[in-house]
Design a protein around this motif. Structure first.
Motif, PDB file in Angstrom:
ATOM      1  N   LEU A 416       0.768  -1.108  -0.111  1.00 56.99           N
ATOM      2  CA  LEU A 416      -0.052   0.025  -0.131  1.00 56.99           C
ATOM      3  C   LEU A 416       1.038   1.266   0.279  1.00 56.99           C
ATOM      4  O   LEU A 416       0.573   1.976  -0.642  1.00 56.99           O
ATOM      5  CB  LEU A 416      -0.634   0.161   1.488  1.00 56.99           C
ATOM      6  CG  LEU A 416      -2.033  -0.733   1.058  1.00 56.99           C
ATOM      7  CD1 LEU A 416      -2.781  -0.871   2.425  1.00 56.99           C
ATOM      8  CD2 LEU A 416      -3.166  -0.252  -0.382  1.00 56.99           C
ATOM      9  N   THR A 417       2.266   1.422   0.700  1.00 59.04           N
ATOM     10  CA  THR A 417       2.514   2.309   0.580  1.00 59.04           C
ATOM     11  C   THR A 417       3.612   2.707  -0.533  1.00 59.04           C
ATOM     12  O   THR A 417       3.702   3.882  -0.916  1.00 59.04           O
ATOM     13  CB  THR A 417       4.290   2.277   2.015  1.00 59.04           C
ATOM     14  OG1 THR A 417       3.437   1.757   3.119  1.00 59.04           O
ATOM     15  CG2 THR A 417       5.204   3.159   1.927  1.00 59.04           C
ATOM     16  N   LYS A 418       4.201   1.577  -1.390  1.00 58.20           N
ATOM     17  CA  LYS A 418       4.410   1.861  -2.972  1.00 58.20           C
ATOM     18  C   LYS A 418       3.289   2.161  -3.575  1.00 58.20           C
ATOM     19  O   LYS A 418       2.874   3.292  -4.606  1.00 58.20           O
ATOM     20  CB  LYS A 418       4.698   0.602  -2.998  1.00 58.20           C
ATOM     21  CG  LYS A 418       5.829  -0.269  -2.434  1.00 58.20           C
ATOM     22  CD  LYS A 418       6.150  -1.315  -3.507  1.00 58.20           C
ATOM     23  CE  LYS A 418       7.549  -2.437  -2.689  1.00 58.20           C
ATOM     24  NZ  LYS A 418       6.872  -3.497  -3.021  1.00 58.20           N
ATOM     25  N   GLU A 419       1.362   2.348  -3.282  1.00 57.32           N
ATOM     26  CA  GLU A 419       0.812   3.269  -4.209  1.00 57.32           C
ATOM     27  C   GLU A 419       0.214   4.028  -3.818  1.00 57.32           C
ATOM     28  O   GLU A 419      -0.753   4.483  -4.099  1.00 57.32           O
ATOM     29  CB  GLU A 419      -0.797   1.747  -4.238  1.00 57.32           C
ATOM     30  CG  GLU A 419      -0.097   0.429  -4.830  1.00 57.32           C
ATOM     31  CD  GLU A 419      -0.257   0.418  -6.324  1.00 57.32           C
ATOM     32  OE1 GLU A 419      -1.121   0.926  -7.094  1.00 57.32           O
ATOM     33  OE2 GLU A 419       0.549   0.015  -6.422  1.00 57.32           O
ATOM     34  N   GLY A 420       0.920   5.174  -2.479  1.00 56.35           N
ATOM     35  CA  GLY A 420       0.873   6.032  -1.747  1.00 56.35           C
ATOM     36  C   GLY A 420       0.300   6.101  -0.668  1.00 56.35           C
ATOM     37  O   GLY A 420      -0.808   7.255  -0.511  1.00 56.35           O
ATOM     38  N   ILE A 421      -0.605   4.996   0.119  1.00 55.49           N
ATOM     39  CA  ILE A 421      -1.534   4.506   1.436  1.00 55.49           C
ATOM     40  C   ILE A 421      -0.235   4.997   2.122  1.00 55.49           C
ATOM     41  O   ILE A 421      -0.081   3.838   2.471  1.00 55.49           O
ATOM     42  CB  ILE A 421      -2.174   3.580   0.811  1.00 55.49           C
ATOM     43  CG1 ILE A 421      -3.174   4.202  -0.488  1.00 55.49           C
ATOM     44  CG2 ILE A 421      -3.407   3.821   1.184  1.00 55.49           C
ATOM     45  CD1 ILE A 421      -4.046   3.115  -0.668  1.00 55.49           C
ATOM     46  N   ALA A 422       0.543   5.853   2.487  1.00 58.00           N
ATOM     47  CA  ALA A 422       1.236   5.660   3.973  1.00 58.00           C
ATOM     48  C   ALA A 422       0.546   6.875   4.943  1.00 58.00           C
ATOM     49  O   ALA A 422       0.475   7.875   4.854  1.00 58.00           O
ATOM     50  CB  ALA A 422       2.762   5.931   3.176  1.00 58.00           C
ATOM     51  N   PHE A 423       0.989   6.555   6.158  1.00 55.94           N
ATOM     52  CA  PHE A 423       0.129   7.128   7.289  1.00 55.94           C
ATOM     53  C   PHE A 423       2.381   7.622   7.732  1.00 55.94           C
ATOM     54  O   PHE A 423       2.383   7.369   7.768  1.00 55.94           O
ATOM     55  CB  PHE A 423       0.216   6.098   8.656  1.00 55.94           C
ATOM     56  CG  PHE A 423      -1.431   5.672   8.299  1.00 55.94           C
ATOM     57  CD1 PHE A 423      -1.899   5.733   9.232  1.00 55.94           C
ATOM     58  CD2 PHE A 423      -1.684   4.581   7.728  1.00 55.94           C
ATOM     59  CE1 PHE A 423      -3.307   4.999   8.853  1.00 55.94           C
ATOM     60  CE2 PHE A 423      -2.761   3.830   7.311  1.00 55.94           C
ATOM     61  CZ  PHE A 423      -3.723   4.049   7.735  1.00 55.94           C
ATOM     62  N   GLU A 424       1.411   9.213   8.442  1.00 55.92           N
ATOM     63  CA  GLU A 424       2.238   9.381   8.857  1.00 55.92           C
ATOM     64  C   GLU A 424       2.495   9.760  10.643  1.00 55.92           C
ATOM     65  O   GLU A 424       1.505  10.173  11.280  1.00 55.92           O
ATOM     66  CB  GLU A 424       2.206  11.392   9.018  1.00 55.92           C
ATOM     67  CG  GLU A 424       2.479  11.390   7.056  1.00 55.92           C
ATOM     68  CD  GLU A 424       1.866  12.643   6.548  1.00 55.92           C
ATOM     69  OE1 GLU A 424       2.867  14.068   7.667  1.00 55.92           O
ATOM     70  OE2 GLU A 424       2.817  13.000   6.066  1.00 55.92           O
ATOM     71  N   GLU A 425       2.738   9.597  11.302  1.00 53.98           N
ATOM     72  CA  GLU A 425       3.129   9.671  12.801  1.00 53.98           C
ATOM     73  C   GLU A 425       4.012   9.818  13.496  1.00 53.98           C
ATOM     74  O   GLU A 425       5.174  11.109  12.943  1.00 53.98           O
ATOM     75  CB  GLU A 425       3.823   7.634  13.259  1.00 53.98           C
ATOM     76  CG  GLU A 425       2.842   6.773  12.911  1.00 53.98           C
ATOM     77  CD  GLU A 425       3.999   5.988  13.413  1.00 53.98           C
ATOM     78  OE1 GLU A 425       4.774   5.571  14.603  1.00 53.98           O
ATOM     79  OE2 GLU A 425       3.384   3.976  13.796  1.00 53.98           O
ATOM     80  N   THR A 426       3.074  11.307  14.279  1.00 54.24           N
ATOM     81  CA  THR A 426       3.388  11.992  15.575  1.00 54.24           C
ATOM     82  C   THR A 426       3.957  11.429  16.947  1.00 54.24           C
ATOM     83  O   THR A 426       2.790  10.827  17.685  1.00 54.24           O
ATOM     84  CB  THR A 426       2.965  13.020  15.609  1.00 54.24           C
ATOM     85  OG1 THR A 426       1.866  12.842  15.740  1.00 54.24           O
ATOM     86  CG2 THR A 426       3.193  13.701  13.909  1.00 54.24           C
ATOM     87  N   LYS A 427       5.030  11.432  17.903  1.00 52.95           N
ATOM     88  CA  LYS A 427       5.178  10.968  18.967  1.00 52.95           C
ATOM     89  C   LYS A 427       5.162  12.800  19.950  1.00 52.95           C
ATOM     90  O   LYS A 427       6.797  13.166  19.395  1.00 52.95           O
ATOM     91  CB  LYS A 427       5.729   9.984  18.776  1.00 52.95           C
ATOM     92  CG  LYS A 427       5.736   8.964  20.196  1.00 52.95           C
ATOM     93  CD  LYS A 427       6.816   7.741  20.062  1.00 52.95           C
ATOM     94  CE  LYS A 427       7.792   7.662  21.096  1.00 52.95           C
ATOM     95  NZ  LYS A 427       8.831   6.504  21.264  1.00 52.95           N
ATOM     96  N   MET A 428       4.809  12.136  21.164  1.00 51.04           N
ATOM     97  CA  MET A 428       5.426  12.639  22.261  1.00 51.04           C
ATOM     98  C   MET A 428       5.075  12.743  23.508  1.00 51.04           C
ATOM     99  O   MET A 428       4.159  11.562  24.203  1.00 51.04           O
ATOM    100  CB  MET A 428       4.226  14.527  22.009  1.00 51.04           C
ATOM    101  CG  MET A 428       3.160  14.452  22.311  1.00 51.04           C
ATOM    102  SD  MET A 428       2.024  15.708  22.373  1.00 51.04           S
ATOM    103  CE  MET A 428       2.800  16.904  23.854  1.00 51.04           C
ATOM    104  N   GLU A 429       6.405  12.783  24.068  1.00 56.26           N
ATOM    105  CA  GLU A 429       6.174  12.189  25.765  1.00 56.26           C
ATOM    106  C   GLU A 429       5.560  13.728  26.415  1.00 56.26           C
ATOM    107  O   GLU A 429       5.023  14.431  27.026  1.00 56.26           O
ATOM    108  CB  GLU A 429       7.256  13.386  26.170  1.00 56.26           C
ATOM    109  CG  GLU A 429       7.375  11.708  28.015  1.00 56.26           C
ATOM    110  CD  GLU A 429       9.041  12.151  27.815  1.00 56.26           C
ATOM    111  OE1 GLU A 429       9.661  12.085  29.622  1.00 56.26           O
ATOM    112  OE2 GLU A 429       9.868  12.225  27.441  1.00 56.26           O
ATOM    113  N   LEU A 430       4.074  13.123  27.164  1.00 58.67           N
ATOM    114  CA  LEU A 430       3.850  12.927  28.157  1.00 58.67           C
ATOM    115  C   LEU A 430       4.169  14.047  29.523  1.00 58.67           C
ATOM    116  O   LEU A 430       4.372  12.653  30.355  1.00 58.67           O
ATOM    117  CB  LEU A 430       2.024  12.473  28.112  1.00 58.67           C
ATOM    118  CG  LEU A 430       1.670  12.593  27.066  1.00 58.67           C
ATOM    119  CD1 LEU A 430       0.510  11.059  27.203  1.00 58.67           C
ATOM    120  CD2 LEU A 430       0.654  12.977  25.933  1.00 58.67           C
TER     121      LEU A 430
END
Length: 431
Positions: A416-430
């Motif tokens: 799916l990533t090759k087809e342009g369906i990819a997630f973006e992740e953001t992470k933060m410490e609480l």
């Protein structure tokens, strides 16, 4: 190799295009069967390894003939018809993929599927489908590193792209319109901060909470069906909050709450539409159930659908829900050049190594046009990719599954990533 696809509707467009490309590369054959042969012929045009078949799905001999010739079957039929295909696939020993929720009928075949050494994968579309795969990849990663998840929220919606958003509902139809009319009817049950919350249909669209997606802006969400049943499947028994939701623009939820209050989604009430105007239809229900359109925005929404339209409906006797669906299909139709939008967001809170974290994983996919929609991409591509991986023995498991295990989600997400369906992740410490 031969692939068989049942159904050539809205969600099949990108799948058919994808399989046209794959079958040409590999010199395979793909047959697309639908009761509307013209629709199939239009969608397979230009693909030499695709074949069209006219089929009434109730025609057992024709249906079984197509399945017998196939190496794998993909069903994009309405959910209630999958069981016909599934029984034949067991009988004829063929693997089966669908994008629909696994229902009790399909689950009743599990013993037969196992004994036949077959692979059936359900919930292999967008939501359910990509949501399962992307969430489980993160969940397994957190768990394998010793983390403990306390909160999981999964949001997904099929929306209209901002540049094509030109009606007061901020919505157009990119998938099965029947599902739009029936959305929320089963009510919802989920867990919030350790408490089980049950919402009946009448409350689903009331005072919807909102969140912000940086690429899109503010969106409202409402709880989706039975979230609790996924807690053991996701192995998130420690989570105090677990909810799956549907995303809409806020104005939609406000207007749809009035639809529900006015019983306009009722499947039981029969109405003779001959000589009945659209205006009479709306006013009758609004008055009968004492529903007030008490803001200019609500008036604009219902005017858009025909609140003051004196044109007679003249479609014979229909249920209220069927009349509403006819109206929505006309008024919310994607126009030439329109683009839709798929938005998915997973929100996690978890602890690891004595620290607390919040992680967000976001997917935004825009359609190319009114046919090659983001909805068709995200529903169809997981099915097509999984079919190819199974035929190439890159998914070699057996049994009845949804895509929550690594053997399925890892190779499918990579493609799916090759087809342009990819997630973006953001992470933060609480703190």
């Amino acid at each position: 190799m031969q692939i068989l696809v049942f159904g050539a509707g809205k969600s099949a467009t990108v799948l058919i295009k994808y399989l046209g490309s794959i079958t040409a590369q590999k010199n395979w054959i793909c047959t697309v069967a639908d009761q509307d042969l013209n629709t199939v012929n239009n969608k397979i045009k230009g693909h030499s390894n695709l074949r069209a078949a006219a089929l009434s799905i109730e025609d057992e001999a024709a249906r079984q003939g197509l399945i017998k010739a196939a190496d794998i079957v993909i069903s994009l039929l309405p959910p209630g018809l999958h069981f016909l295909v599934a029984k034949d696939c067991v009988l004829l020993k063929k693997n089966l993929l669908t994008a629909s929720y696994l229902d009790s009928q399909i689950k009743s075949l599990e013993k037969d599927i196992n004994e036949a050494g077959l692979l059936f994968i359900g919930e292999m579309g967008l939501d359910p489908g990509i949501d399962h795969m992307s969430a489980m990849q993160i969940i397994h990663n957190i768990h394998s590193n010793g983390g403990q998840i306390s909160s999981f929220k999964s949001h997904c919606g099929g929306l209209i792209a901002p540049e094509s958003d030109n009606n007061p509902w901020h919505y157009k139809i990119s998938w099965n319109p029947r599902n739009i009319v029936t959305a929320g009817k089963a009510g919802a049950i989920y867990q919030h901060e350790g408490e089980v919350v049950t919402k009946p249909y009448e409350q689903i669209f009331d005072n919807c909470a909102q969140l912000n997606i940086p690429q899109v802006g503010n969106l409202a969400y409402y709880p989706n069906r039975d979230s609790l049943s996924y807690i053991p499947l996701y192995k998130l028994e420690t989570a105090q909050t677990f909810i799956r939701t549907t995303l809409r623009y806020a104005a939609f939820c406000l207007g749809w709450e009035k639809m529900v209050q006015a019983q306009l989604t009722n499947d039981d009430e029969m109405v003779d539409t001959n000589g009945l105007s659209y205006a009479q239809f709306f006013h009758t229900h609004l008055n009968k159930y004492q529903v007030e359109l008490n803001t200019p925005e609500l008036m604009e929404q219902f005017n858009f659908l025909g609140l003051n339209d004196s044109t007679p409906i003249n479609k014979g006797t229909l249920t209220t829900a069927q009349i509403l669906q006819e109206i929505l299909e006309a008024k919310w139709k994607l126009q030439i050049g329109d683009k839709d939008l798929i938005v998915m967001l997973h929100e996690f809170e978890y602890s690891m190594n004595n620290k607390n974290y919040a992680l967000q994983s976001t997917l935004v996919v825009k359609g190319d046009d009114e046919l090659h929609t983001a909805m068709a991409k995200t529903v169809g591509l997981p099915l097509g990719i999984a079919a190819v991986l199974i035929l190439e023995n890159k998914i070699a498991i057996k049994g009845l599954h949804i895509p929550i295990i690594k053997e399925i989600y890892e190779p499918v997400l990579a493609e799916l990533t090759k087809e342009g369906i990819a997630f973006e992740e953001t992470k933060m410490e609480l703190q």
